[in-house]
Design a protein around this motif. Sequence first.
Motif, mmCIF file in Angstrom:
data_model
loop_
_atom_site.group_PDB
_atom_site.id
_atom_site.type_symbol
_atom_site.label_atom_id
_atom_site.label_comp_id
_atom_site.label_asym_id
_atom_site.label_seq_id
_atom_site.Cartn_x
_atom_site.Cartn_y
_atom_site.Cartn_z
ATOM 1 N N VAL A 30 34.342 46.783 32.304
ATOM 2 C CA VAL A 30 35.241 46.619 33.445
ATOM 3 C C VAL A 30 35.135 47.869 34.311
ATOM 4 N N CYS A 31 35.579 47.771 35.537
ATOM 5 C CA CYS A 31 35.517 48.892 36.465
ATOM 6 C C CYS A 31 36.883 49.570 36.542
ATOM 7 N N ASP A 63 51.622 64.096 43.089
ATOM 8 C CA ASP A 63 52.105 62.754 42.740
ATOM 9 C C ASP A 63 51.155 62.119 41.734
ATOM 10 N N PRO A 64 51.683 61.271 40.838
ATOM 11 C CA PRO A 64 50.790 60.562 39.913
ATOM 12 C C PRO A 64 49.839 59.644 40.681
ATOM 13 N N LEU A 65 48.636 59.490 40.150
ATOM 14 C CA LEU A 65 47.617 58.668 40.780
ATOM 15 C C LEU A 65 47.626 57.277 40.149
ATOM 16 N N ASP A 66 47.231 56.261 40.919
ATOM 17 C CA ASP A 66 47.145 54.903 40.394
ATOM 18 C C ASP A 66 45.840 54.732 39.636
ATOM 19 N N ILE A 67 45.930 54.136 38.449
ATOM 20 C CA ILE A 67 44.748 53.799 37.660
ATOM 21 C C ILE A 67 44.641 52.277 37.684
ATOM 22 N N LEU A 68 43.492 51.786 38.156
ATOM 23 C CA LEU A 68 43.281 50.343 38.279
ATOM 24 C C LEU A 68 42.074 49.920 37.448
ATOM 25 N N VAL A 69 42.135 48.732 36.887
ATOM 26 C CA VAL A 69 40.989 48.134 36.213
ATOM 27 C C VAL A 69 40.695 46.827 36.924
ATOM 28 N N ASN A 70 39.498 46.739 37.475
ATOM 29 C CA ASN A 70 39.094 45.581 38.281
ATOM 30 C C ASN A 70 40.130 45.266 39.354
ATOM 31 N N GLY A 71 40.692 46.312 39.956
ATOM 32 C CA GLY A 71 41.637 46.150 41.049
ATOM 33 C C GLY A 71 43.076 45.915 40.627
ATOM 34 N N GLU A 101 49.922 39.013 33.052
ATOM 35 C CA GLU A 101 50.412 38.114 34.093
ATOM 36 C C GLU A 101 49.618 38.254 35.388
ATOM 37 N N THR A 102 49.023 39.414 35.623
ATOM 38 C CA THR A 102 48.282 39.635 36.863
ATOM 39 C C THR A 102 46.824 39.202 36.776
ATOM 40 N N LEU A 103 46.375 38.843 35.592
ATOM 41 C CA LEU A 103 44.970 38.426 35.436
ATOM 42 C C LEU A 103 44.755 37.000 35.884
#
Length: 103
Positions: A30-31, A63-71, A101-103
Amino acid sequence: MTEDTPDITQEPANAMTTPIDLGLLSNVRVCMTVEVGQTQITLQDLLHLNEGSVVELDRMAGDPLDILVNGTPIAKGEVVVIGEKFGIRFGDIVDPKQRLETL
């Protein structure tokens, strides 16, 4: 519904506490992306960017950074330095149920 018929609309109490056996999916790549921030600029401003240009983002330093997997957002984190490379330390992790739930 009778007493003998199970209520299939409710999840088992331990549905998200037991590990999920991913089997063959465990080797799927995954990205993972770390998003520092974002902004909107005009095309004219975009075309005028050159080496040394600075664009202000919507986040404050620290500030904390967002970590995303496949968006899909999965966590917040902070940048760390590992030798001569950057890494990310995971902080606030999104609840696994919300991730599914978001997949």
